[in-house]
Motif scaffolding. Sequence first.
Motif, mmCIF file in Angstrom:
data_model
loop_
_atom_site.group_PDB
_atom_site.id
_atom_site.type_symbol
_atom_site.label_atom_id
_atom_site.label_comp_id
_atom_site.label_asym_id
_atom_site.label_seq_id
_atom_site.Cartn_x
_atom_site.Cartn_y
_atom_site.Cartn_z
ATOM 1 N N TYR A 1 4.138 -0.098 2.464
ATOM 2 C CA TYR A 1 4.247 0.965 1.467
ATOM 3 C C TYR A 1 3.849 2.344 1.981
ATOM 4 O O TYR A 1 4.364 3.347 1.485
ATOM 5 N N TYR B 1 2.729 9.259 -3.670
ATOM 6 C CA TYR B 1 2.093 7.980 -3.975
ATOM 7 C C TYR B 1 1.101 7.600 -2.876
ATOM 8 O O TYR B 1 -0.030 7.188 -3.156
ATOM 9 N N LYS C 1 -2.231 9.169 -3.025
ATOM 10 C CA LYS C 1 -3.160 8.484 -3.922
ATOM 11 C C LYS C 1 -3.749 7.253 -3.227
ATOM 12 O O LYS C 1 -4.920 6.915 -3.418
ATOM 13 N N SER D 1 1.482 -2.797 -5.723
ATOM 14 C CA SER D 1 2.016 -2.557 -7.069
ATOM 15 C C SER D 1 2.963 -1.368 -7.091
ATOM 16 O O SER D 1 3.802 -1.249 -7.982
ATOM 17 N N ASN D 2 2.803 -0.455 -6.126
ATOM 18 C CA ASN D 2 3.616 0.764 -6.050
ATOM 19 C C ASN D 2 3.487 1.576 -7.339
ATOM 20 O O ASN D 2 4.429 2.264 -7.750
ATOM 21 N N ASN D 3 2.323 1.488 -7.947
ATOM 22 C CA ASN D 3 2.070 2.139 -9.230
ATOM 23 C C ASN D 3 0.874 3.071 -9.095
ATOM 24 O O ASN D 3 -0.220 2.630 -8.732
ATOM 25 N N VAL D 4 1.076 4.341 -9.390
ATOM 26 C CA VAL D 4 0.013 5.334 -9.224
ATOM 27 C C VAL D 4 -1.188 5.019 -10.109
ATOM 28 O O VAL D 4 -2.341 5.123 -9.670
ATOM 29 N N THR D 5 -0.931 4.618 -11.349
ATOM 30 C CA THR D 5 -2.036 4.327 -12.269
ATOM 31 C C THR D 5 -2.889 3.180 -11.758
ATOM 32 O O THR D 5 -4.124 3.226 -11.813
ATOM 33 N N THR D 6 -2.263 2.126 -11.248
ATOM 34 C CA THR D 6 -3.000 0.986 -10.719
ATOM 35 C C THR D 6 -3.871 1.397 -9.546
ATOM 36 O O THR D 6 -5.043 1.012 -9.455
ATOM 37 N N THR E 1 -4.970 4.455 -8.829
ATOM 38 C CA THR E 1 -6.007 5.393 -9.280
ATOM 39 C C THR E 1 -7.127 4.670 -10.019
ATOM 40 O O THR E 1 -8.309 4.994 -9.849
ATOM 41 N N GLY F 1 -3.522 -5.055 -16.549
ATOM 42 C CA GLY F 1 -2.153 -5.408 -16.872
ATOM 43 C C GLY F 1 -1.831 -6.872 -16.661
ATOM 44 O O GLY F 1 -0.660 -7.233 -16.515
#
Length: 317
Positions: A183, A209, A212, A249-254, A256, A289
Motif C-alpha cells: 500500500y 493516504y 496518514k 484497510s486502505n481507509n483513512v479513518t481506520t 487515523t 467496524g
Amino acid sequence: MSTEKIGKLKHKIALIITLAALALSVLALADVIYYYRGVITAQVSPPPISFFQGPNGYAPPYVVATPTSTGFNLVIQITNASYAYYYEVLGLYAYSWCWLYVTNVTATPALISNLWLYIQTPQNQTYCILPVIYQSAPIPLPMSTYQSCTPGYWKTHTTVPPWSSQYPPSETLSSVFTAVNTYCPKLSSYTLLQALSFPSQGPYSKSEYCGKVELLLFQAVAALENSLTMNYPLTPSQVITMVNNAISSNNVTTVTNLQSYLNNLNEECSPGTVYPSISPTSSCVLQPGTTYYISVLVQPITSLQIGQSEKISFYLA
C-alpha cells in the motif's frame, strides 16, 4: 481688517476645527469594543462497543439474552451435565479500537465452578477467551502500573538496549509492518528508527493516504518497542497485526483511529495509568467496524439441586 488677515484667520479657524475633529475621532476610536466569537460544536458519538441479541440468544427457558444500553443481561438454565455451552447468545459491535477485559466480578451463591466468555468472529473462529469464574471464585484482577515511552524517547535512544534485539533500530519497516510493501511501497526501505522522523521527513505528502500511514507508523514503532521491553498493555504480535490490518484497510479513518489509540498508550517514559495486568489470552483488542459473537461455556458444580440459581455480575472494560 484686511482681506489677507481675514483669510489667515479663516485658515487658522479651519485648522483648529480639523485638529479638534481628529482629537475627538481618536477618543471615539479608543472607546470601540471588539468582540471575538469562539464556536464549540459538541456532537454525540457512539460508545466503543454495543451489544445485541445473538442468533441463539432467545430460546426460553434455556437462554434469554437481553441487551441494554450499558451491557446485557443473560439468563441461562444449567443441569448436572459436566458443562453447558451456549453458542452465540450475544452479539458485539466495535465502533472504535478498544481493549476489552473482565473486571469487578461478583458471584453469589456458589453454583458455577468455571465460566468463560468466548469472543468469536462471524467466521466461527475463537478470537479470544475472557475468564469470569475459575474454581468457584471470581477471576482476580491484579492491578499493576504499565509503562510506555513516547516516540521521542525511542528516537533519541538508539542502542540495544533500550531497543529490543528482536526489532532493533536498523530493522526495515517492510520486514515488520509488511502491509507497507503493497500500500505504501516508498516506506519499505525505511528503518524503524527513520520512521520516528516521519512527521516531518516522510516521503509522502500529509494529505495522501500514505502520509496518514506515516503518522501511524510513527506511533507504531514506539508501541512495538514498548511491548517488547516494558509492561505494556499490548503484545508485539498484537501491535504488528493491528497496524498491518489498519494499513491494509486502505481507509483513512481506520488508520487515523489506530494512530490516536496508540498515541494514547504511548504517554510517557515513566509509570503511568493503572491498567489491569492480564495475559493476552484473557483480553481482546477489538477492531473498529467489526462484529463479534459471544458464546458462554459453563462448568457447574455437581451435584445441583433443582431451583438453585446464581447471579454473576461483572463489568467489561
